[in-house]
Write an enzyme that holds these catalytic residues in place. Structure first.
Site, PDB file in Angstrom:
ATOM      1  N   ASP A  52      -3.840   5.987   7.298  1.00 10.18           N
ATOM      2  CA  ASP A  52      -3.073   7.232   7.353  1.00 10.18           C
ATOM      3  C   ASP A  52      -1.984   7.295   6.329  1.00 10.18           C
ATOM      4  O   ASP A  52      -1.837   8.280   5.690  1.00 10.18           O
ATOM      5  CB  ASP A  52      -2.404   7.276   8.537  1.00 10.18           C
ATOM      6  CG  ASP A  52      -1.567   6.018   9.109  1.00 10.18           C
ATOM      7  OD1 ASP A  52      -1.316   5.049   8.267  1.00 10.18           O
ATOM      8  OD2 ASP A  52      -1.357   5.727  10.433  1.00 10.18           O
ATOM      9  N   ARG A  53      -1.499   6.088   5.943  1.00  5.62           N
ATOM     10  CA  ARG A  53      -0.557   6.433   4.886  1.00  5.62           C
ATOM     11  C   ARG A  53      -0.961   6.427   3.432  1.00  5.62           C
ATOM     12  O   ARG A  53      -0.324   7.210   2.413  1.00  5.62           O
ATOM     13  CB  ARG A  53       0.485   4.851   4.782  1.00  5.62           C
ATOM     14  CG  ARG A  53      -0.371   3.818   4.518  1.00  5.62           C
ATOM     15  CD  ARG A  53       0.562   2.403   4.625  1.00  5.62           C
ATOM     16  NE  ARG A  53      -0.364   1.237   4.588  1.00  5.62           N
ATOM     17  CZ  ARG A  53      -0.966   0.487   5.558  1.00  5.62           C
ATOM     18  NH1 ARG A  53      -0.879   0.941   6.704  1.00  5.62           N
ATOM     19  NH2 ARG A  53      -1.549  -0.555   5.287  1.00  5.62           N
ATOM     20  N   HIS A  65      -0.803  -9.687  -0.895  1.00  8.20           N
ATOM     21  CA  HIS A  65      -0.144  -9.148  -2.191  1.00  8.20           C
ATOM     22  C   HIS A  65       1.295  -8.753  -1.918  1.00  8.20           C
ATOM     23  O   HIS A  65       1.638  -9.165  -0.660  1.00  8.20           O
ATOM     24  CB  HIS A  65      -0.762  -8.019  -2.558  1.00  8.20           C
ATOM     25  CG  HIS A  65      -1.156  -7.014  -1.551  1.00  8.20           C
ATOM     26  ND1 HIS A  65      -0.327  -5.987  -0.947  1.00  8.20           N
ATOM     27  CD2 HIS A  65      -2.370  -6.666  -0.785  1.00  8.20           C
ATOM     28  CE1 HIS A  65      -0.856  -5.418   0.066  1.00  8.20           C
ATOM     29  NE2 HIS A  65      -2.041  -5.751   0.192  1.00  8.20           N
ATOM     30  N   THR A 106       0.756  -1.248  -0.229  1.00 10.74           N
ATOM     31  CA  THR A 106      -0.089  -0.140  -0.044  1.00 10.74           C
ATOM     32  C   THR A 106       1.003   1.238  -0.033  1.00 10.74           C
ATOM     33  O   THR A 106       0.710   2.207  -0.716  1.00 10.74           O
ATOM     34  CB  THR A 106      -1.060  -0.011   1.127  1.00 10.74           C
ATOM     35  OG1 THR A 106      -1.989  -0.943   0.955  1.00 10.74           O
ATOM     36  CG2 THR A 106      -1.608   1.278   1.422  1.00 10.74           C
TER      37      THR A 106
END
Length: 546
Positions: free
Chosen positions: A160-161, A487, A77
């Site tokens: 958040d990221r 993933h 992500t």
């Protein structure tokens, strides 16, 4: 004769001015939409069930790149969001995972943690964040620089990221959802000293409780969900407090044993909630209403949580995308009325895709497997014991990377490159490890294609490990063996994602040419007539433009 020629020129010029090129002005607003863990095939797999105004509208009116891929490993992500907005891979931008082992601090770190800042919005620690570990600029940064720091940039995501990294270093704000017992949208003192009134009002509206007051049942009759496997199966992970992972999911009851407000992250309502907040941000910040171009980066995170828990072939993922389609249709309609149809440019993509649940693949006789972290660590320590008479030469194994203990190696008068090479040679004999490459090899050899090229694009000399591994296709760690999927690889099931451009300056069409995720940033930058992000390695996708 001269008079006739002169008249023809006047007529020609008049004709040109009467038919100016369409949409010559820059958009008032750029909307970046990232759907977390969206595989490309979700666009076509559920297409017959989508409405006309969501995904289908993008495909009908926008430009779709059908062969778009991530060009690096690992497909996680934080790395995906950073690469979309920087036009660079981890080699340049420095975000090598969500969490990674810091060989200088000797501990595992999180990509956006920053103790120098405080939470804005509540008294918790969820806002101690910033983008400082991202070493390059983003297209959002470049837009601010090009406009002498005018225009607004806002990042919005449950994670958040996913809000912080796209918004860049110069953002006016990034907002994310603080679950647990908080149930609020928060930010960091990196951006501000106090939440704007519109955010306070949104939090006070108790929309989160509203969404959590209803069970999660299927949008349509579950018997019509023919693009997924049986609802009751052994390849999914139930919610805590639930015996089987089947519909309906009693969210009002289950929230108590699933960290209260955090359960909202893992159901389709989390996407609706995100869209609600994004619309409130556009109104509250007056985006798209000034002489400057604004940018809102929206990431829909709930798709990832659902995918991890239930897998890509589940009834839950099918229902999640049918509901997301409605959320997108509503968002596009809002943008049309609030900003104006011809005043915004939007792109939609994903930060990575996902593999089918390996246990399910095995059940239908497709090669797939799991690797035990503990057994693998023991195997690597066995290699160092056999060849160097020590089990203390490895400092950390994570993200399919091996970090060596340089101090111990030097104390034993061993050569680091010799140790790394021997481990690399031997470790490929372990079941389900496909390739192994030393950092030295990645520094001295150029791989121009294939999966080793992807590994090299994801390698950062300063931060990455000493030995990098590639597992067999459809192989995960045993963390996911009880159900669900993940993933991170460089295989097509993780790299093939949707990439669609839409709105001001974009023509209608499709392309089957191969493009890479790093091509989005230079393409949007070119549309805006601004400088590319400073670490950008992508190229302009010329065929999307009018």
């Amino acid at each position: 004769m001269k008079k006739i020629a002169f008249l023809l020129v006047i007529i020609f010029l008049a004709g040109c001015s009467a038919n100016p090129s369409k949409k010559t002005q820059k958009p008032k607003l750029v909307v970046g939409v990232v759907i977390d863990q969206m595989r490309y095939d979700y666009l076509v797999r559920f297409q017959n069930r989508y409405g006309n105004d969501g995904f289908k509208r993008l495909l009908r009116e926008g430009f779709s790149l059908e062969n778009a891929h991530y060009n690096y490993i690992p497909t996680y992500t934080a790395v995906g969001h950073t690469s979309i907005y920087t036009g660079a891979t981890p080699t340049n931008h420095g975000i090598i995972s969500n969490h990674w082992y810091d060989k200088f601090l000797k501990k595992t770190i999180y990509c956006v943690d920053d103790e120098n800042f405080n939470t804005i919005g509540n008294d918790g620690d969820g806002g101690k964040k910033s983008p400082y570990r991202m070493l390059t600029t983003t297209m959002t940064d470049q837009l601010k620089l090009a406009q002498n720091m005018n225009g607004k940039t806002i990042g919005v995501a449950i994670k958040d990221r996913s809000a912080i990294l796209p918004a860049g270093h110069t953002a006016n704000a990034a907002y994310w959802f603080d679950g647990g017992e908080k149930g609020q949208w928060i930010s960091s003192s990196f951006y501000m000293n106090e939440l704007p009134n519109w955010v306070k009002n949104f939090n006070d509206s108790k929309k989160a409780d509203e969404y959590l007051s209803k069970p999660w049942g299927t949008l349509y009759d579950i018997n019509t969900y023919t693009q997924s496997i049986a609802d009751d199966n052994n390849f999914e992970e139930p919610f805590k407090g639930q015996e089987r992972p089947v519909f309906p999911h009693d969210i009002p009851t289950l929230r108590k044993s699933n960290n209260n407000y955090s359960i909202l992250k893992g159901i389709p309502a989390g996407n609706s909630f995100t869209s609600d907040f994004a619309k409130a941000a556009i109104i509250g910040e007056n985006l798209g209403k000034t002489d400057y171009t604004d940018f809102i980066a929206i990431s829909f995170s709930s798709t990832d949580y659902v995918g991890h828990q239930f897998g890509v072939a589940s009834k839950e993922i099918e229902d999640t995308y049918l509901r997301l389609d409605k959320d997108l249709a509503d968002l596009f309609s809002f943008l049309d009325s609030q900003v104006g149809k011809d005043n915004y440019t939007l792109f939609l993509t994903a930060d990575h895709a996902a593999v089918q649940v390996p246990a399910y693949l095995k059940s239908v006789k497709i090669p797939a497997n799991y690797i035990s972290n503990k057994k693998f660590t023991d195997y690597v320590n066995g290699i160092t014991k056999k060849y160097f008479n020590s089990e203390e030469l490895v400092e950390n194994i994570s993200n399919f990377q091996i970090f060596l203990n340089k101090e111990k190696i030097e104390a034993l008068n061993l050569d680091v490159n010799t140790v790394a090479e021997k481990i690399s040679e031997e470790v490929v004999n372990y079941d389900n490890i496909y390739k192994s490459v030393t950092a030295k090899t990645l520094q001295t050899t150029t791989f121009t294609s294939g999966i080793l090229n992807s590994l090299q694009n994801g390698y950062n000399q300063k931060f990455s490990g000493d030995i990098l591994l590639i597992p067999n296709p459809s192989t995960l760690t045993t963390y996911y063996k009880n159900g669900g999927t993940s993933h991170g690889s460089g295989y097509s099931y993780d790299t093939h994602i949707p990439m669609i451009f839409f709105g001001n300056g974009i023509k209608q069409g499709t392309s089957k040419k191969k493009y890479e995720i790093v091509d989005i940033a230079p393409t949007i930058s070119n549309l805006l007539k601004i400088e590319f992000p400073n670490g950008c390695t992508g190229k302009i996708i010329e065929e999307v433009f009018e």
